[in-house]
Design an enzyme around this catalytic site. Structure first.
Site, mmCIF file in Angstrom:
data_model
loop_
_atom_site.group_PDB
_atom_site.id
_atom_site.type_symbol
_atom_site.label_atom_id
_atom_site.label_comp_id
_atom_site.label_asym_id
_atom_site.label_seq_id
_atom_site.Cartn_x
_atom_site.Cartn_y
_atom_site.Cartn_z
ATOM 1 N N ARG A 1 -11.064 15.497 7.578
ATOM 2 C CA ARG A 1 -12.007 15.775 6.490
ATOM 3 C C ARG A 1 -13.391 16.087 7.052
ATOM 4 N NH1 ARG A 1 -10.850 10.463 3.073
ATOM 5 N NH2 ARG A 1 -8.880 10.209 4.173
ATOM 6 N N ARG B 1 -2.524 -2.117 -3.544
ATOM 7 C CA ARG B 1 -3.762 -1.384 -3.290
ATOM 8 C C ARG B 1 -3.796 -0.146 -4.180
ATOM 9 N NH1 ARG B 1 -6.040 0.839 2.525
ATOM 10 N NH2 ARG B 1 -8.053 1.576 1.752
ATOM 11 N N HIS C 1 -12.737 2.416 0.702
ATOM 12 C CA HIS C 1 -12.543 1.444 1.789
ATOM 13 C C HIS C 1 -13.137 0.085 1.421
ATOM 14 C CE1 HIS C 1 -12.383 5.070 4.738
ATOM 15 N NE2 HIS C 1 -11.148 4.694 4.427
ATOM 16 N N ASN D 1 0.876 -1.171 0.000
ATOM 17 C CA ASN D 1 0.000 0.000 0.000
ATOM 18 C C ASN D 1 0.911 1.217 0.000
ATOM 19 O OD1 ASN D 1 -1.861 2.017 0.361
ATOM 20 N ND2 ASN D 1 -2.652 1.259 2.312
ATOM 21 N N GLU E 1 -7.037 -5.469 5.999
ATOM 22 C CA GLU E 1 -7.036 -5.174 4.567
ATOM 23 C C GLU E 1 -5.921 -5.906 3.843
ATOM 24 O OE1 GLU E 1 -8.926 -0.793 4.102
ATOM 25 O OE2 GLU E 1 -7.019 -0.865 5.150
#
Length: 609
Positions: free
Chosen positions: A234, A84, A173, A7, A382
Site C-alpha cells: 500500500r 476480530r 490496528h 481472525n 493481538e
C-alpha cells in the site's frame, strides 16, 4: 477458562485457544492462501505441529472444515469466542456480544471496509453455527481510536459531502496499539494514564498512533487502511491531485487505481523486488539503489509521523516498535530514530542490534542510558488483546442487574485557584468567601469572580470554586474554548500539565498562566459502595445513557472516579448538557438537574492487569 479467538480474512484464517489472564496457548491454527490451489493450514497443539494442504476452499469453508477437529484436539472447554472485526464504524466503540441484530448492523458497515468486514462476518457466521451455545464477541480494530478528537478525525472536505459519505478518520490496528502501549507502561512501572506513548505497528500493514494518557488522539490510518505510512503493497498517503492526474492521463477507472494503490505500491512498488523487508534490506546492503530508496522512504515517513505526534502531545515518554518489521528489523529502528535526539530519544546501538522479543519476553528496551524517552520493542499479541475484550464482555454480562440510575449535574465554566493566585488576584491574605455549597462534599461556589482572557476574547464573571487547590485550573466548554481562541485539551480534573494558558484578571491584580485551561472530561463521582453496586472500579471508562425530556443520548468515554469523599453524580459541561436538553442551574456551580443516567457498558481500556 479458555477463549477461542478468530481472525477470519478473505484469504486466511488465524485462530487460537488461550487463557485470557495467563495468555497461555493451548492450540493455534493458521490457514493461508485460501481460495487457491496452494491453500494450506498449520495446526499447533501441545503435542506438536503439522502442516496440511487444503485444496481450493475459501475462508468460511476452511473454518467449517477445520474448527471441529481443532477444538476436539485442544482437550479444553471453550467458554466464549472472540472475533476480530476490522471496522466498527461510529456505532461500535467497545467489544460487544454478537447477536443477530449486531450481525445485521455489521452488514451495513461493509462499504467502510469492503475487503475486510465481509470476510469477518463470514467467519462469525461459520463459528456461530459450529458453536451455538457459547457467547460470541466482536472486537473492533477501530474501537481503540474512538477517542480521536474531532480535529484529528475530520477531513477538510465540504461538510455536506463528508456527512453524506460518512467521511472521517477511524484508524486501525487498534488491538495492537492498545496492547503495545499498555505493555510499555507495565515495563516502565508507570500508569498508562500518566504517559505519552507513540506506538508504531510495522508489518505488511503499518500504522502509528499517539496514545496520550491512555487514549488514542492521533493515528496514521484514516477512513481506510490506505492512508498514512508506507506499507508492504500500500502506498500510504499520496497527493490526491497526483492520483487525479494519473487517472486522467492513463485513462484509469477507480478499480485500476484501487489495485495500484493497495496491491502494487508501497515497498513492493518502490523496490521492484517484493514486499518482504528482509529481501529489501539484503539487496540494499548489496547496492540495489531501488531497495535503498524504499528503506529511506519507509523510515523517513515513519520518523515524520513520530515527530508530528510528539508535537501534538507536547512531548513523548516512550516510542514503541511492534509488528513483524518493528520487532525484527534493527535497521528500520536505527534509521527511524536517527535525529530524534532533540526529543530526548537516544538509541543504544548495541541494545538495538541484540533486541529479541517473543510471547514470553514481551518487551526489550533499546534506549541509551541517558535517553529521557524510553525506546522499546514490544512483541505484538493481538490474540491476547482479543481475549481480553471477550473477558471484559463476559464480566459485564455477569454483573447485569436491574437498571441503576445516576444523578446528573451540569458544570458551567469555573476556576480553581491556589492560595498564591488568590493573594495575587484578590489581595494578600484574602480568603475565598463561600457563596453556596456544591453537591460534592466539602466543595463550594465562591462569591469571587474573575475575567478569563484568551488570545481572541475574554469572558467576564467566571465564578471561582473553593477550597483552594495545589494548581490553578480553568474548566471551559468547547464553545468557550472557541470564543476565547484557546486550544484546550480534554483532560481529567487536576491534569493540567502541558495544557493551554490564559490570563486571569481580578479586582487587585492579574495572573498570566502558561497552563491550566482544560475541557474537563465527562466523569462520574462514586463512593466505593456505589462502584460495587454498579460493578465498576476507579478509573474505569463506561458508556452512559442519559434519559432527558425529548433528546436521549448515550455518552461514551465517561471516566469513573471512586472515593470516600465523593457523592454519586455524573458531571457534564454545558455543551454536553445542551445536546441532551438537560436544564442546568446557576452559572459557575454544579447543580442537580433532575435528569438521570443509566450505566450501559464498562470499558476497562486503562486496566493494567
Amino acid at each position: 477458562m479458555h477463549i477461542l479467538v478468530i481472525n477470519c480474512g478473505s484469504s486466511s484464517v488465524k485462530a487460537a485457544i488461550l487463557h485470557p489472564e495467563t495468555r497461555a496457548r493451548v492450540a493455534r491454527l493458521k490457514a493461508e492462501r485460501l481460495g487457491t490451489d496452494r491453500a494450506s493450514v498449520r495446526i499447533q497443539h501441545m503435542d506438536g505441529a503439522r502442516t496440511e494442504a487444503l485444496g481450493p476452499v475459501d475462508a468460511p469453508e476452511a473454518l467449517r472444515v477445520l474448527l471441529p477437529a481443532f477444538l476436539e484436539a485442544a482437550t479444553v472447554k471453550v467458554v466464549a469466542v472472540g472475533h476480530r472485526v476490522v471496522h466498527g464504524g461510529e456505532r461500535f466503540t467497545t467489544p460487544i456480544a454478537i447477536t443477530d441484530e449486531v450481525v445485521e448492523a455489521l452488514k451495513g458497515l461493509t462499504p467502510l471496509a469492503p475487503l475486510h468486514n465481509p470476510a469477518n462476518l463470514a467467519g462469525i457466521r461459520s463459528a456461530r453455527d459450529l458453536l451455538p451455545d457459547v457467547p460470541h464477541v466482536a472486537i473492533f480494530d477501530t474501537a481503540f481510536h474512538s477517542t480521536l478528537p474531532r480535529r484529528a478525525r475530520t477531513y477538510a472536505l465540504p461538510t455536506a459531502l463528508a456527512e453524506k459519505h460518512g467521511a472521517r478518520r477511524y484508524g486501525f490496528h487498534g488491538p495492537s496499539h492498545a496492547w503495545s502501549s499498555r505493555q510499555a507502561a507495565l515495563h516502565l512501572g508507570r500508569d498508562l494514564r500518566d504517559l505519552r506513548v507513540i506506538t508504531c505497528h510495522l508489518g505488511n500493514g503499518a500504522s502509528a498512533c499517539a496514545v496520550e494518557y491512555g487514549r488514542s488522539i492521533e493515528t496514521s490510518m484514516g477512513m481506510t487502511p490506505l492512508e498514512g505510512l508506507v506499507m508492504g503493497t500500500r502506498s500510504g498517503s499520496v497527493d490526491p491531485g497526483l492520483l487525479l492526474r494519473v487517472m486522467r492521463e492513463e485513462g484509469w477507472g477507480p478499480a485500476r487505481m484501487d489495485q495500484v494503490l493497495n496491491r502494487e505500491s508501497g515497498l513492493l512498488g518502490l523496490s521492484g523486488v517484493g514486499r518482504d523487508l528482509r529481501d529489501i534490506e539484503e539487496r540494499s546492503a548489496n547496492g540495489n539503489e531501488s531497495c535503498r530508496l524504499a528503506l529511506q522512504v519507509f523510515t523517513h515517513r515513519l520518523r515524520k509521523y513520530i515527530g508530528a505526534y510528539a508535537a501534538v502531545m507536547g512531548g513523548v515518554d516512550a516510542i514503541v516498535f511492534t509488528g513483524g518489521i518493528g520487532e525484527n528489523s534493527a535497521l528500520v529502528r536505527h534509521r527511524t530514530l536517527q535525529r530524534l535526539d532533540f526529543l530526548g530519544a537516544r538509541l543504544s546501538e548495541s541494545e538495538n542490534r541484540s533486541a529479541q522479543v517473543d510471547l514470553h519476553h514481551v518487551v526489550a528496551p533499546i534506549h541509551a542510558q541517558d535517553s529521557t524517552v524510553a525506546l522499546l520493542v514490544v512483541a505484538c499479541d493481538e490474540e491476547a488483546e482479543l481475549a481480553r475484550g471477550v473477558r471484559m464482555v463476559l464480566r459485564e454480562q455477569a454483573a447485569v442487574q436491574a437498571p441503576r440510575t445516576i444523578p446528573i449535574a451540569v458544570s458551567a465554566r469555573h476556576i480553581h485557584l491556589t492560595q498564591e493566585a488568590v493573594d495575587i488576584l484578590f489581595g494578600a491574605g484574602h480568603t475565598l468567601t463561600p457563596y453556596k455549597p456544591l453537591s460534592q462534599p466539602g466543595q463550594f461556589a465562591c462569591e469571587e469572580k474573575l475575567t478569563v482572557v484568551g488570545p481572541r476574547r475574554s469572558i467576564e464573571g467566571v465564578r471561582v470554586l473553593g477550597p483552594t487547590r495545589p494548581a490553578c485550573q480553568i474548566e471551559v466548554s468547547r464553545t468557550d474554548e472557541f470564543f476565547l481562541g484557546i486550544d484546550a485539551p480534554v483532560r481529567d480534573s487536576g491534569d493540567v500539565k502541558h495544557s493551554a494558558g490564559c490570563t486571569l484578571i481580578g479586582p487587585v491584580g492579574r495572573l498570566a498562566l502558561t497552563e491550566g485551561v482544560i475541557c474537563a472530561r465527562r466523569h462520574i463521582h462514586m463512593r466505593p459502595e456505589d462502584a460495587e453496586r454498579f460493578g465498576v472500579e476507579d478509573r474505569d471508562v463506561v458508556e452512559v445513557a442519559v434519559n432527558s425530556a425529548g433528546r436521549d443520548l448515550v455518552f461514551g468515554d465517561v471516566l469513573v472516579r471512586v472515593s470516600l469523599k465523593y457523592a454519586l453524580e455524573m458531571h457534564l459541561d454545558t455543551d454536553e448538557a445542551n445536546a441532551a436538553e438537560i436544564v442546568r442551574g446557576h452559572e459557575g456551580s454544579l447543580v442537580e438537574t433532575g435528569a438521570t443516567a443509566l450505566l450501559r457498558c464498562r470499558k476497562t481500556v486503562f486496566d493494567t492487569a
